[in-house]
Design a protein around this motif. Structure first.
Motif, PDB file in Angstrom:
ATOM      1  N   ARG A 127      72.634  50.146  66.932  1.00 44.41           N
ATOM      2  CA  ARG A 127      72.049  50.478  68.235  1.00 44.41           C
ATOM      3  C   ARG A 127      72.122  51.972  68.527  1.00 44.41           C
ATOM      4  O   ARG A 127      71.219  52.528  69.162  1.00 44.41           O
ATOM      5  CB  ARG A 127      72.761  49.691  69.339  1.00 44.41           C
ATOM      6  CG  ARG A 127      72.517  48.189  69.274  1.00 44.41           C
ATOM      7  CD  ARG A 127      73.065  47.517  70.518  1.00 44.41           C
ATOM      8  NE  ARG A 127      72.998  46.080  70.369  1.00 44.41           N
ATOM      9  CZ  ARG A 127      73.986  45.321  69.918  1.00 44.41           C
ATOM     10  NH1 ARG A 127      75.135  45.873  69.581  1.00 44.41           N
ATOM     11  NH2 ARG A 127      73.850  44.016  69.807  1.00 44.41           N
ATOM     12  N   GLN A 128      73.198  52.615  68.111  1.00 44.82           N
ATOM     13  CA  GLN A 128      73.333  54.041  68.350  1.00 44.82           C
ATOM     14  C   GLN A 128      72.378  54.861  67.486  1.00 44.82           C
ATOM     15  O   GLN A 128      71.788  55.839  67.949  1.00 44.82           O
ATOM     16  CB  GLN A 128      74.769  54.488  68.076  1.00 44.82           C
ATOM     17  CG  GLN A 128      75.775  54.081  69.146  1.00 44.82           C
ATOM     18  CD  GLN A 128      77.161  54.589  68.799  1.00 44.82           C
ATOM     19  OE1 GLN A 128      77.869  54.033  67.970  1.00 44.82           O
ATOM     20  NE2 GLN A 128      77.547  55.678  69.443  1.00 44.82           N
ATOM     21  N   ALA A 129      72.245  54.450  66.228  1.00 45.77           N
ATOM     22  CA  ALA A 129      71.458  55.247  65.278  1.00 45.77           C
ATOM     23  C   ALA A 129      69.965  54.964  65.350  1.00 45.77           C
ATOM     24  O   ALA A 129      69.155  55.847  65.050  1.00 45.77           O
ATOM     25  CB  ALA A 129      71.962  54.990  63.852  1.00 45.77           C
ATOM     26  N   ALA A 130      69.582  53.758  65.742  1.00 40.60           N
ATOM     27  CA  ALA A 130      68.173  53.359  65.694  1.00 40.60           C
ATOM     28  C   ALA A 130      67.243  54.280  66.474  1.00 40.60           C
ATOM     29  O   ALA A 130      66.185  54.667  65.967  1.00 40.60           O
ATOM     30  CB  ALA A 130      68.021  51.915  66.169  1.00 40.60           C
ATOM     31  N   PRO A 131      67.569  54.696  67.706  1.00 39.09           N
ATOM     32  CA  PRO A 131      66.627  55.535  68.455  1.00 39.09           C
ATOM     33  C   PRO A 131      66.459  56.938  67.892  1.00 39.09           C
ATOM     34  O   PRO A 131      65.525  57.645  68.261  1.00 39.09           O
ATOM     35  CB  PRO A 131      67.250  55.589  69.859  1.00 39.09           C
ATOM     36  CG  PRO A 131      68.201  54.440  69.918  1.00 39.09           C
ATOM     37  CD  PRO A 131      68.721  54.297  68.528  1.00 39.09           C
ATOM     38  N   SER A 132      67.338  57.378  67.011  1.00 38.24           N
ATOM     39  CA  SER A 132      67.247  58.720  66.447  1.00 38.24           C
ATOM     40  C   SER A 132      66.226  58.746  65.309  1.00 38.24           C
ATOM     41  O   SER A 132      65.655  57.725  64.936  1.00 38.24           O
ATOM     42  CB  SER A 132      68.616  59.161  65.917  1.00 38.24           C
ATOM     43  OG  SER A 132      68.936  58.464  64.726  1.00 38.24           O
ATOM     44  N   SER A 133      66.036  59.950  64.755  1.00 40.88           N
ATOM     45  CA  SER A 133      65.134  60.079  63.599  1.00 40.88           C
ATOM     46  C   SER A 133      65.921  60.235  62.304  1.00 40.88           C
ATOM     47  O   SER A 133      65.342  60.472  61.238  1.00 40.88           O
ATOM     48  CB  SER A 133      64.226  61.303  63.789  1.00 40.88           C
ATOM     49  OG  SER A 133      65.006  62.480  63.919  1.00 40.88           O
ATOM     50  N   ALA A 134      67.242  60.089  62.378  1.00 41.34           N
ATOM     51  CA  ALA A 134      68.107  60.322  61.221  1.00 41.34           C
ATOM     52  C   ALA A 134      67.862  59.294  60.115  1.00 41.34           C
ATOM     53  O   ALA A 134      67.604  58.125  60.364  1.00 41.34           O
ATOM     54  CB  ALA A 134      69.580  60.268  61.647  1.00 41.34           C
ATOM     55  N   THR A 135      67.972  59.773  58.865  1.00 41.55           N
ATOM     56  CA  THR A 135      67.919  58.875  57.714  1.00 41.55           C
ATOM     57  C   THR A 135      69.219  58.063  57.668  1.00 41.55           C
ATOM     58  O   THR A 135      70.302  58.591  57.906  1.00 41.55           O
ATOM     59  CB  THR A 135      67.776  59.689  56.422  1.00 41.55           C
ATOM     60  OG1 THR A 135      66.567  60.432  56.488  1.00 41.55           O
ATOM     61  CG2 THR A 135      67.739  58.776  55.207  1.00 41.55           C
ATOM     62  N   ILE A 136      69.091  56.781  57.368  1.00 45.79           N
ATOM     63  CA  ILE A 136      70.249  55.890  57.377  1.00 45.79           C
ATOM     64  C   ILE A 136      70.436  55.289  55.983  1.00 45.79           C
ATOM     65  O   ILE A 136      69.474  54.815  55.373  1.00 45.79           O
ATOM     66  CB  ILE A 136      70.076  54.771  58.418  1.00 45.79           C
ATOM     67  CG1 ILE A 136      69.984  55.380  59.822  1.00 45.79           C
ATOM     68  CG2 ILE A 136      71.225  53.772  58.348  1.00 45.79           C
ATOM     69  CD1 ILE A 136      69.756  54.376  60.915  1.00 45.79           C
ATOM     70  N   LEU A 137      71.670  55.305  55.521  1.00 40.34           N
ATOM     71  CA  LEU A 137      72.017  54.706  54.231  1.00 40.34           C
ATOM     72  C   LEU A 137      72.825  53.446  54.497  1.00 40.34           C
ATOM     73  O   LEU A 137      73.917  53.500  55.067  1.00 40.34           O
ATOM     74  CB  LEU A 137      72.829  55.687  53.390  1.00 40.34           C
ATOM     75  CG  LEU A 137      73.265  55.188  52.002  1.00 40.34           C
ATOM     76  CD1 LEU A 137      72.048  54.865  51.140  1.00 40.34           C
ATOM     77  CD2 LEU A 137      74.153  56.225  51.319  1.00 40.34           C
ATOM     78  N   VAL A 138      72.277  52.310  54.087  1.00 41.69           N
ATOM     79  CA  VAL A 138      72.923  51.019  54.304  1.00 41.69           C
ATOM     80  C   VAL A 138      73.595  50.593  53.007  1.00 41.69           C
ATOM     81  O   VAL A 138      72.936  50.458  51.971  1.00 41.69           O
ATOM     82  CB  VAL A 138      71.902  49.950  54.747  1.00 41.69           C
ATOM     83  CG1 VAL A 138      72.620  48.638  55.062  1.00 41.69           C
ATOM     84  CG2 VAL A 138      71.117  50.426  55.963  1.00 41.69           C
ATOM     85  N   LEU A 139      74.906  50.381  53.071  1.00 39.38           N
ATOM     86  CA  LEU A 139      75.678  49.989  51.906  1.00 39.38           C
ATOM     87  C   LEU A 139      76.193  48.570  52.087  1.00 39.38           C
ATOM     88  O   LEU A 139      76.640  48.196  53.174  1.00 39.38           O
ATOM     89  CB  LEU A 139      76.860  50.944  51.702  1.00 39.38           C
ATOM     90  CG  LEU A 139      76.513  52.434  51.580  1.00 39.38           C
ATOM     91  CD1 LEU A 139      77.798  53.254  51.504  1.00 39.38           C
ATOM     92  CD2 LEU A 139      75.639  52.681  50.365  1.00 39.38           C
ATOM     93  N   GLY A 140      76.148  47.794  51.020  1.00 41.05           N
ATOM     94  CA  GLY A 140      76.652  46.430  51.114  1.00 41.05           C
ATOM     95  C   GLY A 140      76.337  45.636  49.873  1.00 41.05           C
ATOM     96  O   GLY A 140      75.427  45.968  49.108  1.00 41.05           O
ATOM     97  N   GLU A 141      77.086  44.565  49.684  1.00 44.70           N
ATOM     98  CA  GLU A 141      76.867  43.692  48.539  1.00 44.70           C
ATOM     99  C   GLU A 141      75.528  42.975  48.664  1.00 44.70           C
ATOM    100  O   GLU A 141      74.936  42.913  49.744  1.00 44.70           O
ATOM    101  CB  GLU A 141      78.003  42.661  48.456  1.00 44.70           C
ATOM    102  CG  GLU A 141      79.377  43.263  48.258  1.00 44.70           C
ATOM    103  CD  GLU A 141      80.475  42.206  48.258  1.00 44.70           C
ATOM    104  OE1 GLU A 141      80.142  41.001  48.334  1.00 44.70           O
ATOM    105  OE2 GLU A 141      81.658  42.578  48.205  1.00 44.70           O
ATOM    106  N   SER A 142      75.062  42.436  47.561  1.00 40.28           N
ATOM    107  CA  SER A 142      73.819  41.662  47.579  1.00 40.28           C
ATOM    108  C   SER A 142      73.982  40.463  48.508  1.00 40.28           C
ATOM    109  O   SER A 142      75.014  39.791  48.491  1.00 40.28           O
ATOM    110  CB  SER A 142      73.468  41.184  46.166  1.00 40.28           C
ATOM    111  OG  SER A 142      73.187  42.280  45.318  1.00 40.28           O
ATOM    112  N   GLY A 143      72.952  40.233  49.323  1.00 41.87           N
ATOM    113  CA  GLY A 143      72.968  39.077  50.197  1.00 41.87           C
ATOM    114  C   GLY A 143      73.589  39.304  51.553  1.00 41.87           C
ATOM    115  O   GLY A 143      73.706  38.370  52.351  1.00 41.87           O
ATOM    116  N   THR A 144      74.005  40.541  51.850  1.00 39.78           N
ATOM    117  CA  THR A 144      74.624  40.801  53.149  1.00 39.78           C
ATOM    118  C   THR A 144      73.599  41.057  54.245  1.00 39.78           C
ATOM    119  O   THR A 144      73.953  41.137  55.425  1.00 39.78           O
ATOM    120  CB  THR A 144      75.583  41.999  53.069  1.00 39.78           C
ATOM    121  OG1 THR A 144      74.919  43.098  52.435  1.00 39.78           O
ATOM    122  CG2 THR A 144      76.831  41.650  52.291  1.00 39.78           C
TER     123      THR A 144
END
Length: 467
Positions: A167-184
């Motif tokens: 929710r905090q990052a979504a309204p910005s224009s910043a690039t986001i790196l999502v890390l997590g195991e397969s299926g998360t």
């Protein structure tokens, strides 16, 4: 009853109700000068008729009027136009009545003689509140669209912490790196980021970098010109062009070849690229969300991923917890999937047996949410009763129940907040005692009222969220 239409037709509508003609006209002129549409009514009955006929943003009404009083009009407005905010005008001698009216839903009250500044400020604040309420409704509706089979659902502290960052990052224009195991649920999180951003009306374009051969990935991302290679019989737009003014989701970005990494870096830095076989730069406005199940920092150290690209992608890092660290969400997710697949398959299944629930909670779910979703779909298809039993679950899940020791242990990841650890122990003990809070309290060495208090506090913290 009169209405002013000189203001912009999209401007909010303020309805003024007062039996004193001079006051009615004076207040209406104030709002007209503020650029608001205004309507006036000399009686409560006329005001109610206006509320029935048109959407009124703010109702400004005198408190004491012959016939229908301001309080009566307030109560009627709550029924016929619940979204309308109400501001009361009152004489000093009726302040107590105005305060009571606020308990029934009035936004504010002002004492006569009215001061222009206070009147305008009160109505502007009421309009801000109304806009906030409407925005929350739109947000809930948008989030509800994501709450479907495969959607992200959860109530655990780990899930809530993740969603706070989203929710905090979504309204910005910043690039986001999502890390997590397969299926998360990395793509689902990326979609949530898009839907909660100011690009929600633009396209969301996903591409799985691991599923496309290296020789084709570059053309898929950047497109090509006619004649760029054998078989290129015409110009083709790449994913970047298709994502213009929207969001491009690069799944498994760690699988990119060095050559593609270089071109991706240029797009991020310059906001432009060239199609294969092209000579003219193509400018794009794209928000990037990248995801991987690899340790990109380690990939950088070993020379398989560009360090400069890594830091460009890693502006906001979002780690998705595996399902084994969201044990409190397993049954919540299972029931969420159950409702969806029952509807899809036309089945009437009320829930899971106690044995099935215990098995699902004990199992480690190496495939995470995707594995749980598939297990529930299988169970719905194969179940012949109104309750999914242990035998309806996959063999791997049933094995967790068979292997469970008589004395159960709780595995808690390092870094889990103390409040969450405490509630996990309480819930696990209650499952062991089959809900007997007195016995659970004895086993834990605490007072029974402590369990009740902590469960009440957990409940009041909020209902499960869906995104």
């Amino acid at each position: 009853m009169t209405e002013n239409r000189t203001a912009d037709s999209s401007a909010p509508l303020v309805l003024v109700v007062d039996d004193e003609a001079a006051n009615l006209e004076s207040v209406a002129r104030i709002f007209q000068k503020e650029g608001l549409r205004t309507a006036t009514a000399a009686t409560g009955e006329q005001g109610l008729d206006q509320l029935r006929r048109e959407r009124v943003n703010v109702l400004v009404t005198d408190l004491q009027m012959p016939g229908m009083s301001g309080v009566d009009l307030l109560r009627a407005a709550r029924t016929v136009s619940p979204g309308t905010e109400v501001v009361l005008m009152t004489a000093y001698g009726t302040v107590e009545t105005a305060v009571e009216a606020m308990k029934e839903g009035a936004y504010d009250f002002l004492t006569k003689p009215l001061k222009r500044h206070n009147l305008v400020k009160s109505v502007r604040k009421a309009l801000e509140k109304q806009e906030l309420v409407e925005e929350n409704k739109r947000l809930r509706a948008r989030v509800a669209q994501l709450s479907k089979a495969g959607g992200i659902v959860g109530a655990s502290p780990a899930f809530r912490a993740t969603m706070d960052i989203v929710r905090q990052a979504a309204p910005s224009s910043a690039t986001i790196l999502v890390l997590g195991e397969s299926g998360t649920g990395k793509e689902l999180v990326a979609r949530a980021i898009h839907d909660l951003s100011n690009r929600a009306d633009g396209p969301f374009i996903p591409i799985n970098c691991a599923a496309i051969p290296e020789s084709i990935l570059e053309s898929e991302l950047f497109g090509y010109e006619k004649g760029a290679f054998t078989g290129a019989v015409g110009r083709k737009e790449g994913r970047f062009e298709r994502a213009h003014k929207g969001t491009l989701f690069l799944d498994e970005v760690g699988e990119m070849s060095p050559a593609v990494q270089v071109k991706l870096l240029r797009v991020i830095q310059e906001g432009e690229f060239e199609r294969l076989g092209g000579t003219s730069p193509v400018k794009v406005d794209v928000r990037l969300v990248a995801a991987t199940n690899r340790d990109l920092a380690q990939e950088v150290k070993e020379g398989r991923f560009r360090e400069d690209l890594y830091y460009r992608l890693n502006v906001v890092k979002l780690g998705l917890p595996p399902l084994r660290e969201r044990t409190g969400d397993v049954l919540l997710l299972a029931n969420h999937f159950l409702r969806a697949f029952c509807e899809k398959n036309g089945k009437q299944i009320t829930g899971f047996s106690k044995q099935a629930q215990e098995a699902m909670e004990r199992y480690g779910w190496p495939g995470n949410v995707r594995e749980l979703e598939n297990a529930v779909e299988r169970a719905v298809v194969l179940s012949r009763t109104e309750v999914i039993d242990l035998g309806d679950l996959p063999e791997t899940v049933r094995g967790a129940a068979d292997a469970a020791p008589a004395s159960r242990a709780i595995v808690i990841p390092i870094g889990t907040p103390m409040d969450e650890i405490e509630m996990r122990v309480i819930h696990e003990t209650l499952r062991h005692t089959q809900g007997d809070k007195t016995l659970a309290a004895q086993l834990l060495g605490i007072a029974t009222r402590t369990i009740y208090r902590k469960l009440d506090r957990e409940k009041s913290a909020g209902e499960p969220e869906t995104v």
